[in-house]
Motif scaffolding. Sequence first.
Motif, PDB file in Angstrom:
ATOM      1  N   LEU A  18      -9.637  27.291  13.273  1.00  0.00           N
ATOM      2  CA  LEU A  18      -8.576  26.932  14.214  1.00  0.00           C
ATOM      3  C   LEU A  18      -8.200  28.142  15.053  1.00  0.00           C
ATOM      4  CD1 LEU A  18      -6.119  24.939  14.999  1.00  0.00           C
ATOM      5  CD2 LEU A  18      -4.870  26.083  13.173  1.00  0.00           C
ATOM      6  N   LEU A  19      -7.865  27.883  16.331  1.00  0.00           N
ATOM      7  CA  LEU A  19      -7.407  28.949  17.228  1.00  0.00           C
ATOM      8  C   LEU A  19      -5.970  28.676  17.660  1.00  0.00           C
ATOM      9  CD1 LEU A  19      -7.812  31.379  19.211  1.00  0.00           C
ATOM     10  CD2 LEU A  19      -8.685  29.700  20.867  1.00  0.00           C
ATOM     11  N   LEU A  20      -5.114  29.679  17.521  1.00  0.00           N
ATOM     12  CA  LEU A  20      -3.754  29.630  18.052  1.00  0.00           C
ATOM     13  C   LEU A  20      -3.625  30.680  19.145  1.00  0.00           C
ATOM     14  CD1 LEU A  20      -1.473  29.370  14.863  1.00  0.00           C
ATOM     15  CD2 LEU A  20      -2.097  27.528  16.456  1.00  0.00           C
ATOM     16  N   VAL A  21      -3.228  30.245  20.329  1.00  0.00           N
ATOM     17  CA  VAL A  21      -2.994  31.155  21.455  1.00  0.00           C
ATOM     18  C   VAL A  21      -1.508  31.153  21.763  1.00  0.00           C
ATOM     19  CG1 VAL A  21      -3.503  31.693  23.857  1.00  0.00           C
ATOM     20  CG2 VAL A  21      -5.268  30.643  22.417  1.00  0.00           C
ATOM     21  N   ARG A  66      -6.883  29.764  29.776  1.00  0.00           N
ATOM     22  CA  ARG A  66      -8.317  30.026  29.684  1.00  0.00           C
ATOM     23  C   ARG A  66      -8.712  30.381  28.242  1.00  0.00           C
ATOM     24  NH1 ARG A  66      -6.738  28.827  34.013  1.00  0.00           N
ATOM     25  NH2 ARG A  66      -7.060  26.854  32.976  1.00  0.00           N
ATOM     26  N   LEU A  67      -7.839  31.070  27.517  1.00  0.00           N
ATOM     27  CA  LEU A  67      -8.139  31.419  26.125  1.00  0.00           C
ATOM     28  C   LEU A  67      -8.216  30.166  25.267  1.00  0.00           C
ATOM     29  CD1 LEU A  67      -5.816  34.533  25.630  1.00  0.00           C
ATOM     30  CD2 LEU A  67      -8.235  34.502  26.240  1.00  0.00           C
ATOM     31  N   GLN A  68      -7.283  29.253  25.443  1.00  0.00           N
ATOM     32  CA  GLN A  68      -7.331  27.995  24.700  1.00  0.00           C
ATOM     33  C   GLN A  68      -8.617  27.230  25.020  1.00  0.00           C
ATOM     34  OE1 GLN A  68      -4.695  24.953  26.033  1.00  0.00           O
ATOM     35  NE2 GLN A  68      -4.797  23.767  24.132  1.00  0.00           N
ATOM     36  N   GLU A  69      -9.004  27.203  26.287  1.00  0.00           N
ATOM     37  CA  GLU A  69     -10.193  26.455  26.700  1.00  0.00           C
ATOM     38  C   GLU A  69     -11.450  26.971  26.024  1.00  0.00           C
ATOM     39  OE1 GLU A  69     -10.127  26.784  30.911  1.00  0.00           O
ATOM     40  OE2 GLU A  69      -8.470  25.357  31.151  1.00  0.00           O
ATOM     41  N   ILE A  70     -11.515  28.289  25.785  1.00  0.00           N
ATOM     42  CA  ILE A  70     -12.687  28.845  25.104  1.00  0.00           C
ATOM     43  C   ILE A  70     -12.823  28.237  23.715  1.00  0.00           C
ATOM     44  CG2 ILE A  70     -13.689  30.935  24.094  1.00  0.00           C
ATOM     45  CD1 ILE A  70     -12.488  32.466  26.467  1.00  0.00           C
ATOM     46  N   GLY A  71     -11.692  28.137  23.009  1.00  0.00           N
ATOM     47  CA  GLY A  71     -11.730  27.514  21.690  1.00  0.00           C
ATOM     48  C   GLY A  71     -12.189  26.075  21.751  1.00  0.00           C
ATOM     49  N   VAL A  72     -11.674  25.328  22.707  1.00  0.00           N
ATOM     50  CA  VAL A  72     -12.027  23.915  22.846  1.00  0.00           C
ATOM     51  C   VAL A  72     -13.521  23.751  23.130  1.00  0.00           C
ATOM     52  CG1 VAL A  72     -11.678  21.854  24.264  1.00  0.00           C
ATOM     53  CG2 VAL A  72      -9.705  23.230  23.573  1.00  0.00           C
ATOM     54  N   THR A  73     -14.059  24.615  23.995  1.00  0.00           N
ATOM     55  CA  THR A  73     -15.475  24.487  24.363  1.00  0.00           C
ATOM     56  C   THR A  73     -16.407  24.792  23.190  1.00  0.00           C
ATOM     57  OG1 THR A  73     -15.542  26.769  25.188  1.00  0.00           O
ATOM     58  CG2 THR A  73     -15.064  25.034  26.789  1.00  0.00           C
ATOM     59  N   THR A  74     -15.904  25.512  22.185  1.00  0.00           N
ATOM     60  CA  THR A  74     -16.735  25.782  20.998  1.00  0.00           C
ATOM     61  C   THR A  74     -16.618  24.667  19.966  1.00  0.00           C
ATOM     62  OG1 THR A  74     -14.990  27.010  19.830  1.00  0.00           O
ATOM     63  CG2 THR A  74     -16.433  28.261  21.318  1.00  0.00           C
ATOM     64  N   GLY A  75     -15.775  23.675  20.247  1.00  0.00           N
ATOM     65  CA  GLY A  75     -15.602  22.576  19.315  1.00  0.00           C
ATOM     66  C   GLY A  75     -14.531  22.809  18.264  1.00  0.00           C
ATOM     67  N   SER A 107      -8.926  29.095   7.697  1.00  0.00           N
ATOM     68  CA  SER A 107      -8.937  30.330   8.483  1.00  0.00           C
ATOM     69  C   SER A 107      -8.483  30.046   9.906  1.00  0.00           C
ATOM     70  CB  SER A 107     -10.343  30.946   8.489  1.00  0.00           C
ATOM     71  OG  SER A 107     -11.292  29.988   8.914  1.00  0.00           O
ATOM     72  N   VAL A 108      -7.697  30.977  10.452  1.00  0.00           N
ATOM     73  CA  VAL A 108      -7.095  30.803  11.773  1.00  0.00           C
ATOM     74  C   VAL A 108      -7.268  32.091  12.570  1.00  0.00           C
ATOM     75  CG1 VAL A 108      -4.966  30.319  13.052  1.00  0.00           C
ATOM     76  CG2 VAL A 108      -5.368  29.212  10.840  1.00  0.00           C
ATOM     77  N   LEU A 109      -7.654  31.946  13.832  1.00  0.00           N
ATOM     78  CA  LEU A 109      -7.680  33.077  14.762  1.00  0.00           C
ATOM     79  C   LEU A 109      -6.414  33.019  15.605  1.00  0.00           C
ATOM     80  CD1 LEU A 109      -9.076  35.470  16.178  1.00  0.00           C
ATOM     81  CD2 LEU A 109     -10.290  33.799  17.612  1.00  0.00           C
ATOM     82  N   VAL A 110      -5.661  34.105  15.624  1.00  0.00           N
ATOM     83  CA  VAL A 110      -4.422  34.189  16.402  1.00  0.00           C
ATOM     84  C   VAL A 110      -4.594  35.225  17.499  1.00  0.00           C
ATOM     85  CG1 VAL A 110      -1.958  34.765  16.357  1.00  0.00           C
ATOM     86  CG2 VAL A 110      -2.976  33.491  14.463  1.00  0.00           C
ATOM     87  N   THR A 111      -4.254  34.842  18.718  1.00  0.00           N
ATOM     88  CA  THR A 111      -4.270  35.775  19.834  1.00  0.00           C
ATOM     89  C   THR A 111      -3.092  35.468  20.732  1.00  0.00           C
ATOM     90  OG1 THR A 111      -5.648  36.794  21.535  1.00  0.00           O
ATOM     91  CG2 THR A 111      -5.756  34.398  21.352  1.00  0.00           C
ATOM     92  N   ALA A 112      -2.962  36.233  21.823  1.00  0.00           N
ATOM     93  CA  ALA A 112      -1.867  36.022  22.770  1.00  0.00           C
ATOM     94  C   ALA A 112      -2.357  36.324  24.164  1.00  0.00           C
ATOM     95  CB  ALA A 112      -0.671  36.916  22.431  1.00  0.00           C
ATOM     96  N   GLY A 113      -1.927  35.509  25.121  1.00  0.00           N
ATOM     97  CA  GLY A 113      -2.248  35.749  26.515  1.00  0.00           C
ATOM     98  C   GLY A 113      -1.626  37.029  27.015  1.00  0.00           C
ATOM     99  N   ALA A 114      -2.058  37.455  28.192  1.00  0.00           N
ATOM    100  CA  ALA A 114      -1.657  38.762  28.719  1.00  0.00           C
ATOM    101  C   ALA A 114      -0.191  38.830  29.117  1.00  0.00           C
ATOM    102  CB  ALA A 114      -2.529  39.121  29.919  1.00  0.00           C
ATOM    103  N   SER A 115       0.513  37.692  29.147  1.00  0.00           N
ATOM    104  CA  SER A 115       1.943  37.713  29.466  1.00  0.00           C
ATOM    105  C   SER A 115       2.811  37.348  28.273  1.00  0.00           C
ATOM    106  CB  SER A 115       2.230  36.762  30.637  1.00  0.00           C
ATOM    107  OG  SER A 115       1.634  35.497  30.431  1.00  0.00           O
ATOM    108  N   ALA A 116       2.228  37.245  27.076  1.00  0.00           N
ATOM    109  CA  ALA A 116       2.975  36.853  25.880  1.00  0.00           C
ATOM    110  C   ALA A 116       3.393  38.076  25.071  1.00  0.00           C
ATOM    111  CB  ALA A 116       2.127  35.927  25.014  1.00  0.00           C
ATOM    112  N   PRO A 117       4.683  38.196  24.726  1.00  0.00           N
ATOM    113  CA  PRO A 117       5.157  39.374  23.979  1.00  0.00           C
ATOM    114  C   PRO A 117       4.741  39.340  22.516  1.00  0.00           C
ATOM    115  CG  PRO A 117       6.962  37.848  24.344  1.00  0.00           C
ATOM    116  CD  PRO A 117       5.781  37.288  25.087  1.00  0.00           C
ATOM    117  N   GLU A 118       4.635  40.501  21.925  1.00  0.00           N
ATOM    118  CA  GLU A 118       4.195  40.619  20.535  1.00  0.00           C
ATOM    119  C   GLU A 118       5.194  39.993  19.573  1.00  0.00           C
ATOM    120  OE1 GLU A 118       1.434  41.810  17.516  1.00  0.00           O
ATOM    121  OE2 GLU A 118       1.324  41.453  19.686  1.00  0.00           O
TER     122      GLU A 118
END
Length: 313
Positions: A213-216, A227-236, A258-269
């Motif tokens: 699973l991907l969380l953005v 665009r980050l979310q779309e990458i996850g979707v395109t991988t299924g 297992s989960v991958l967590v990331t943040a877009g370039a305008s999202a605070p930590e």
Amino acid sequence: MRILLASPRGFCAGVNMAIDCLDECVKRFGPNIYVYHEIVHNRYVVDRFTRIGVKFVDHPDDVPVGSILLYSAHGVSPEIRKAARERKLQTIDATCPLVTKVHLEAIKYARDGYNIILIGHEGHDEVIGTMGEAPESITLVETPEDVDQLPFGPDAKLAYLTQTTLSVEEAATVIRRLEERYPGIEHPAKEDICYATTNRQDAIKALIGQVDLLLVLGSQNSSNSRRLQEIGVTTGKAAYLIDGKAELRPEWFEGVNSVLVTAGASAPEVVVEEVLEHLRQTYGATVEDAITREEHVTFPLPKELRVLQAAGA
């Protein structure tokens, strides 16, 4: 549950500069200041400034004559700058330097007689600002199919530019179609998609195969976050774009190890940390840092503020 925490993630240099700029303006002038559109496309950030009294507006006409108006990280058109001058507004320009680079390229190509093909998303603040630099010379395209509809002949004097927050792959497909149809098309020596956009996308591509699973973390109106979310979707893989932990749903995590967590370039930590803490408490998650690249880019505050700092104002 195992959490891979992608790095790089979150604020890029342009976003850091814009937010620092607005913080500095509030410190120097008080919160009764105005920002043209959202300072960055993130609800948490905008809400933080709104709570202390900063006002976000859609046009300089919404700002009282003589007030302070800050331009957001996405850039503005000459028309907006002209309207601000007519209202005698004190303007401070927090445009990301990488967006300014695209504006200057548009001005140069238009001055040299090129028809400019801008690859980007219609209605995005950055695209509106860039097109405003040379509206009679710029045509917007988003897909290869849009390229097929262009009215220019094969020998037309053309150049292309791109929005800085596009998907690298999607932009590449449009560029390929442009170069197939117009072999002589010009382009800048250095690509326009920004380093942070590319790095965050590359991190997901490198890590997504290890998780379920991907969380953005990011807002729906943030182009680079989407665009980050779309990458996850395109991988299924299941992939969700959320502003914070309040949007998490228990059913997303059924059968997920297992989960991958990331943040877009305008999202605070801070919103990343809140989500991680929720996953620790709810699922006993362990967090592993997954560093794919290091970033050391910084941008100075706008010259208007640097002048005040130098004068001790």
